[in-house]
Scaffold this motif. Structure first.
Motif, short mmCIF file in Angstrom:
data_model
loop_
_atom_site.label_atom_id
_atom_site.label_comp_id
_atom_site.label_asym_id
_atom_site.label_seq_id
_atom_site.Cartn_x
_atom_site.Cartn_y
_atom_site.Cartn_z
N PHE A 48 0.81 -1.22 0.00
CA PHE A 48 0.00 0.00 0.00
C PHE A 48 0.84 1.27 0.00
O PHE A 48 0.36 2.34 -0.37
CB PHE A 48 -0.98 -0.01 1.17
N ASP A 49 2.10 1.16 0.38
CA ASP A 49 3.01 2.32 0.35
C ASP A 49 3.18 2.86 -1.06
O ASP A 49 3.46 4.04 -1.25
CB ASP A 49 4.39 1.96 0.90
N LEU A 50 3.00 2.01 -2.06
CA LEU A 50 3.15 2.43 -3.45
C LEU A 50 2.12 3.49 -3.84
O LEU A 50 2.35 4.28 -4.74
CB LEU A 50 3.04 1.23 -4.39
N ILE A 51 0.99 3.50 -3.15
CA ILE A 51 -0.07 4.48 -3.44
C ILE A 51 -0.23 5.46 -2.29
O ILE A 51 -0.34 6.66 -2.50
CB ILE A 51 -1.41 3.76 -3.69
N LEU A 52 -0.22 4.96 -1.06
CA LEU A 52 -0.54 5.78 0.10
C LEU A 52 0.67 6.19 0.93
O LEU A 52 0.52 6.93 1.89
CB LEU A 52 -1.52 5.02 1.01
N GLY A 53 1.85 5.72 0.57
CA GLY A 53 3.05 6.00 1.36
C GLY A 53 3.45 7.46 1.34
O GLY A 53 3.10 8.22 0.44
N LYS A 54 4.21 7.85 2.36
CA LYS A 54 4.64 9.24 2.52
C LYS A 54 5.45 9.74 1.32
O LYS A 54 5.43 10.91 1.00
CB LYS A 54 5.47 9.39 3.79
N LYS A 55 6.18 8.87 0.67
CA LYS A 55 7.05 9.26 -0.45
C LYS A 55 6.48 8.87 -1.81
O LYS A 55 7.12 9.12 -2.83
CB LYS A 55 8.43 8.63 -0.28
N ALA A 56 5.29 8.27 -1.85
CA ALA A 56 4.72 7.82 -3.12
C ALA A 56 4.57 8.97 -4.11
O ALA A 56 4.89 8.83 -5.30
CB ALA A 56 3.38 7.13 -2.89
N LYS A 57 4.10 10.09 -3.65
CA LYS A 57 3.89 11.24 -4.53
C LYS A 57 5.21 11.74 -5.13
O LYS A 57 5.24 12.19 -6.26
CB LYS A 57 3.20 12.36 -3.74
N GLU A 58 6.28 11.62 -4.38
CA GLU A 58 7.59 12.11 -4.82
C GLU A 58 8.38 11.08 -5.62
O GLU A 58 9.23 11.45 -6.43
CB GLU A 58 8.42 12.52 -3.61
N GLU A 59 8.14 9.80 -5.37
CA GLU A 59 8.98 8.77 -5.98
C GLU A 59 8.22 7.83 -6.93
O GLU A 59 8.67 7.61 -8.05
CB GLU A 59 9.65 7.93 -4.89
N VAL A 60 7.11 7.30 -6.48
CA VAL A 60 6.40 6.30 -7.27
C VAL A 60 5.65 6.95 -8.44
O VAL A 60 5.80 6.54 -9.60
CB VAL A 60 5.43 5.47 -6.40
N GLY A 65 4.77 8.21 -14.26
CA GLY A 65 4.59 9.27 -15.24
C GLY A 65 5.67 9.27 -16.31
O GLY A 65 5.39 9.40 -17.50
N LYS A 66 6.92 9.09 -15.90
CA LYS A 66 8.04 9.05 -16.85
C LYS A 66 7.89 7.85 -17.79
O LYS A 66 8.15 7.94 -18.98
CB LYS A 66 9.37 8.97 -16.12
N TRP A 67 7.50 6.72 -17.23
CA TRP A 67 7.33 5.51 -18.04
C TRP A 67 6.24 5.74 -19.09
O TRP A 67 6.42 5.40 -20.26
CB TRP A 67 6.98 4.34 -17.13
N LEU A 68 5.12 6.33 -18.68
CA LEU A 68 4.03 6.61 -19.61
C LEU A 68 4.45 7.63 -20.66
O LEU A 68 4.15 7.47 -21.85
CB LEU A 68 2.80 7.13 -18.85
N LYS A 69 5.14 8.66 -20.24
CA LYS A 69 5.56 9.73 -21.16
C LYS A 69 6.48 9.18 -22.26
O LYS A 69 6.38 9.57 -23.41
CB LYS A 69 6.26 10.83 -20.38
N ARG A 70 7.36 8.26 -21.91
CA ARG A 70 8.27 7.67 -22.89
C ARG A 70 7.52 6.87 -23.94
O ARG A 70 8.05 6.62 -25.03
CB ARG A 70 9.29 6.77 -22.20
N ARG A 71 6.31 6.47 -23.65
CA ARG A 71 5.52 5.67 -24.60
C ARG A 71 4.40 6.44 -25.25
O ARG A 71 3.66 5.89 -26.04
CB ARG A 71 4.96 4.45 -23.86
N ASP A 72 4.31 7.72 -24.98
CA ASP A 72 3.25 8.56 -25.55
C ASP A 72 3.57 8.81 -27.02
O ASP A 72 4.59 9.40 -27.37
CB ASP A 72 3.19 9.89 -24.79
#
Length: 74
Positions: A48-60, A65-72
């Motif tokens: 659950f840290d992947l979504i709700l963790g303290k650092k998820a917004k900064e790291e996950v 987003g970068k992975w998606l952007k590379r495939r846009d």
């Protein structure tokens, strides 16, 4: 394209299971990212840290987003 993400301390989808799934995928465009100290992240992520963790917004989220952007293709 497939992006698999998991946490080093994820007991619901442990890294070993994700690695097995990653190898079994037929896609040539597949990425596996395990978040945790082995990947030089400051914390050991659980499921659950992947979504709700303290650092998820900064790291996950930026990693996704970068992975998606590379495939846009737009």
């Amino acid at each position: 394209p497939v992006l698999l993400i998991g946490g080093e301390k994820d007991f619901l989808a442990p890294p070993k299971a994700l690695r097995t799934t990653h190898r079994a995928l037929g896609s040539k465009d597949r990425t596996l990212r395990i978040f945790g100290s082995r990947s030089k992240d400051p914390i050991k992520y659980g499921h659950f840290d992947l979504i709700l963790g303290k650092k998820a917004k900064e790291e996950v989220f930026p990693a996704i987003g970068k992975w998606l952007k590379r495939r846009d293709k737009r």
